[in-house]
Design an enzyme around this catalytic site. Structure first.
Site, PDB file in Angstrom:
ATOM      1  N   TYR A 150       0.841  -1.210   0.000  1.00 14.93           N
ATOM      2  CA  TYR A 150       0.000   0.000   0.000  1.00 14.93           C
ATOM      3  C   TYR A 150       0.870   1.252   0.000  1.00 14.93           C
ATOM      4  O   TYR A 150       0.672   2.168  -0.801  1.00 14.93           O
ATOM      5  CB  TYR A 150      -0.909  -0.022   1.230  1.00 14.93           C
ATOM      6  CG  TYR A 150      -1.861   1.154   1.334  1.00 14.93           C
ATOM      7  CD1 TYR A 150      -3.062   1.150   0.650  1.00 14.93           C
ATOM      8  CD2 TYR A 150      -1.558   2.260   2.130  1.00 14.93           C
ATOM      9  CE1 TYR A 150      -3.947   2.225   0.745  1.00 14.93           C
ATOM     10  CE2 TYR A 150      -2.424   3.338   2.233  1.00 14.93           C
ATOM     11  CZ  TYR A 150      -3.628   3.310   1.538  1.00 14.93           C
ATOM     12  OH  TYR A 150      -4.494   4.373   1.635  1.00 14.93           O
ATOM     13  N   LYS A 166       1.121   4.101  -2.996  1.00 14.15           N
ATOM     14  CA  LYS A 166       0.742   5.510  -2.834  1.00 14.15           C
ATOM     15  C   LYS A 166       1.926   6.430  -3.176  1.00 14.15           C
ATOM     16  O   LYS A 166       1.732   7.543  -3.666  1.00 14.15           O
ATOM     17  CB  LYS A 166       0.218   5.763  -1.422  1.00 14.15           C
ATOM     18  CG  LYS A 166      -1.106   5.031  -1.131  1.00 14.15           C
ATOM     19  CD  LYS A 166      -2.197   5.408  -2.120  1.00 14.15           C
ATOM     20  CE  LYS A 166      -3.535   4.798  -1.756  1.00 14.15           C
ATOM     21  NZ  LYS A 166      -4.610   5.173  -2.682  1.00 14.15           N
TER      22      LYS A 166
HETATM   23  P1  NAD Z   1     -13.458   2.750   1.216  1.00 14.26           P
HETATM   24  O1  NAD Z   1     -13.015   1.333   1.391  1.00 14.26           O
HETATM   25  O2  NAD Z   1     -14.529   3.298   2.092  1.00 14.26           O
HETATM   26  O3  NAD Z   1     -13.852   2.998  -0.310  1.00 14.26           O
HETATM   27  C1  NAD Z   1     -13.056   2.513  -1.362  1.00 14.26           C
HETATM   28  C2  NAD Z   1     -13.976   2.132  -2.517  1.00 14.26           C
HETATM   29  O4  NAD Z   1     -13.148   1.695  -3.611  1.00 14.26           O
HETATM   30  C3  NAD Z   1     -14.937   0.985  -2.190  1.00 14.26           C
HETATM   31  O5  NAD Z   1     -16.266   1.358  -2.486  1.00 14.26           O
HETATM   32  C4  NAD Z   1     -14.456  -0.148  -3.091  1.00 14.26           C
HETATM   33  O6  NAD Z   1     -15.518  -0.982  -3.562  1.00 14.26           O
HETATM   34  C5  NAD Z   1     -13.813   0.610  -4.232  1.00 14.26           C
HETATM   35  N1  NAD Z   1     -12.881  -0.216  -4.983  1.00 14.26           N
HETATM   36  C6  NAD Z   1     -11.962  -1.083  -4.495  1.00 14.26           C
HETATM   37  N2  NAD Z   1     -11.330  -1.690  -5.517  1.00 14.26           N
HETATM   38  C7  NAD Z   1     -11.861  -1.190  -6.661  1.00 14.26           C
HETATM   39  C8  NAD Z   1     -11.625  -1.437  -8.038  1.00 14.26           C
HETATM   40  N3  NAD Z   1     -10.720  -2.335  -8.454  1.00 14.26           N
HETATM   41  N4  NAD Z   1     -12.345  -0.747  -8.949  1.00 14.26           N
HETATM   42  C9  NAD Z   1     -13.279   0.152  -8.549  1.00 14.26           C
HETATM   43  N5  NAD Z   1     -13.551   0.411  -7.263  1.00 14.26           N
HETATM   44  C10 NAD Z   1     -12.852  -0.259  -6.322  1.00 14.26           C
HETATM   45  O7  NAD Z   1     -12.111   3.597   1.374  1.00 14.26           O
HETATM   46  P2  NAD Z   1     -11.798   5.160   1.534  1.00 14.26           P
HETATM   47  O8  NAD Z   1     -11.217   5.347   2.873  1.00 14.26           O
HETATM   48  O9  NAD Z   1     -12.929   6.006   1.097  1.00 14.26           O
HETATM   49  O10 NAD Z   1     -10.587   5.238   0.500  1.00 14.26           O
HETATM   50  C11 NAD Z   1     -10.620   5.974  -0.694  1.00 14.26           C
HETATM   51  C12 NAD Z   1      -9.193   6.282  -1.093  1.00 14.26           C
HETATM   52  O11 NAD Z   1      -8.555   6.997  -0.036  1.00 14.26           O
HETATM   53  C13 NAD Z   1      -8.333   5.055  -1.348  1.00 14.26           C
HETATM   54  O12 NAD Z   1      -7.506   5.284  -2.475  1.00 14.26           O
HETATM   55  C14 NAD Z   1      -7.489   4.953  -0.096  1.00 14.26           C
HETATM   56  O13 NAD Z   1      -6.264   4.306  -0.310  1.00 14.26           O
HETATM   57  C15 NAD Z   1      -7.299   6.413   0.239  1.00 14.26           C
HETATM   58  N6  NAD Z   1      -6.921   6.683   1.628  1.00 14.26           N
HETATM   59  C16 NAD Z   1      -7.695   6.259   2.653  1.00 14.26           C
HETATM   60  C17 NAD Z   1      -7.278   6.507   3.953  1.00 14.26           C
HETATM   61  C18 NAD Z   1      -8.072   6.019   5.131  1.00 14.26           C
HETATM   62  O14 NAD Z   1      -7.588   6.099   6.257  1.00 14.26           O
HETATM   63  N7  NAD Z   1      -9.287   5.515   4.933  1.00 14.26           N
HETATM   64  C19 NAD Z   1      -6.094   7.212   4.200  1.00 14.26           C
HETATM   65  C20 NAD Z   1      -5.332   7.644   3.144  1.00 14.26           C
HETATM   66  C21 NAD Z   1      -5.756   7.360   1.841  1.00 14.26           C
END
Ligand code: NAD
Length: 263
Positions: free
Chosen positions: A163, A167
Site C-alpha cells: 500500500y 501511494k
Molecule cells: P473505502 O473502502 O470506504 O472505499 C473505497 C472504494 O473503492 C470501495 O467502495 C471499493 O468498492 C472501491 N474499490 C476497491 N477496488 C476497486 C476497483 N478495483 N475498482 C473500482 N472500485 C474499487 O475507502 P476510503 O477510505 O474512502 O478510501 C478511498 C481512497 O482513499 C483510497 O484510495 C485509499 O487508499 C485512500 N486513503 C484512505 C485513507 C483512510 O484512512 N481511509 C487514508 C489515506 C488514503
C-alpha cells in the site's frame, strides 16, 4: 439549488464512489452543481449513491457505471459513458483504492497481494489519468485528482508495504503528469488523506489496540472523516484551485507535521 455552486456546469467522474471518500465526494460535487458519474466495483453501492444524489438534487444529475479500475477496457468504457451521457469531462477523481488485510512487511507480504494492490492503486490511477487526458483535451482542459495518502510522505512502523509503495507511485505519477500536461490546461493534484474513519482503515485496524497504536500520533486526537476529504477534493476540482497543480495536498489533521502530540 440556490446560491453559488462551485462546480456548476462541470462533469465529474469519481471512482470508489460506493463508500467513504468517493461516496461523500459524489454527493458533495452534485450538491455543488456537477453532473456526476459514480464508478465502483460495488454495483449496489453506486446505485445507492446515485439514489442519494437524486433525493438531494433531483434526477439526471448522476449515473452509476460499474467499473473495475484495474481493467483498462472498463476505465475506457467509464470515460466513454460519461462523454455519451453528459457530453464532456471536466473532473476525474481517481479515488478507488485498497489496503489489503494481508498487506504487511517486506518479509510477510505475498506476491499476489503486492500485485493486486499495484493493479488497483497504481495501474487503476494510470488508466484513469490516461483516458481522462484524452477526454479533457476535447473538453478544454480539466482537473484530475488522484487519491494518494500521507503514508507516501512519512514512514510508519506499522507495515503495509505494498500500500505504501503504491501511494508513493501515485504521488510521483501525479507530479509528472502535472508537468507534462500543464500547458494543455489539465491540472493534476494528489489528495493525501490522513487516517480516516472509513471501512478501508477500520477493517484493517480490527482491534482496539491497533486503533490506539495510531491514535496517539493524531494531533487532533481523532481519525478524519470522509467528508473532510471530499471538501479538499472539491477545492482541487473547482476553478478556485486554477493555479494549483502538481501538489501533494495533505488533509491529515496535522499528522505529517507532528513531533509530539497533545496528551
Ligand atoms: P473505502 O473502502 O470506504 O472505499 C473505497 C472504494 O473503492 C470501495 O467502495 C471499493 O468498492 C472501491 N474499490 C476497491 N477496488 C476497486 C476497483 N478495483 N475498482 C473500482 N472500485 C474499487 O475507502 P476510503 O477510505 O474512502 O478510501 C478511498 C481512497 O482513499 C483510497 O484510495 C485509499 O487508499 C485512500 N486513503 C484512505 C485513507 C483512510 O484512512 N481511509 C487514508 C489515506 C488514503
Amino acid at each position: 439549488m440556490t446560491g453559488h455552486q462551485r462546480l456548476s456546469g462541470k462533469v465529474a467522474i469519481i471512482t470508489g464512489a460506493a463508500s467513504g471518500i468517493g461516496f461523500e465526494a459524489s454527493v458533495l460535487f452534485a450538491k455543488e452543481g456537477a453532473q456526476v458519474v459514480c464508478a465502483d466495483l460495488n454495483e449496489q453501492g453506486i446505485q445507492k449513491t446515485v439514489e442519494k444524489i437524486a433525493s438531494l438534487v433531483g434526477k439526471d444529475k448522476a449515473i452509476a457505471v460499474k467499473t473495475d479500475v484495474s481493467k483498462e477496457e472498463q476505465v475506457k468504457h467509464l470515460v466513454d459513458t460519461a462523454i455519451q451521457t453528459f457530453g464532456k469531462l471536466n473532473i476525474m477523481f481517481n479515488n478507488a483504492g485498497i489496503m489489503h488485510p494481508e498487506d504487511d512487511s517486506a518479509l510477510t507480504t505475498e506476491e499476489h497481494i503486492w500485485n493486486l494492490t499495484m493493479d488497483i492503486n497504481v495501474k487503476g490511477v494510470w488508466y484513469g489519468c490516461k483516458h481522462a487526458i484524452i477526454a479533457m483535451r476535447n473538453s478544454g482542459g480539466g482537473s484530475v485528482i488522484n487519491t494518494a495518502s500521507f503514508v507516501a510522505l512519512r514512514g510508519a512502523a506499522t507495515p503495509q508495504l505494498a500500500y505504501t509503495a503504491s501511494k508513493g507511485a501515485v504521488l510521483a505519477m501525479t507530479r509528472e503528469l502535472a508537468m507534462v500536461h500543464a500547458r494543455e490546461n489539465i491540472r493534476f493534484n494528489a489528495l493525501c488523506p490522513g487516517p480516516l474513519r472509513t471501512p478501508l482503515l477500520m477493517d484493517f485496524l480490527n482491534t482496539e489496540e491497533k486503533k490506539q497504536r495510531r491514535m496517539v500520533h493524531l494531533p487532533q486526537g481523532r481519525f478524519g472523516e470522509a467528508i473532510e476529504q471530499a471538501y479538499g477534493a472539491l477545492f482541487l476540482a473547482s476553478d478556485e484551485s486554477s493555479y494549483v497543480t502538481g501538489t501533494d495536498f495533505l488533509v491529515d489533521g496535522g499528522l505529517a507535521n507532528a513531533y509530539v502530540t497533545p496528551e
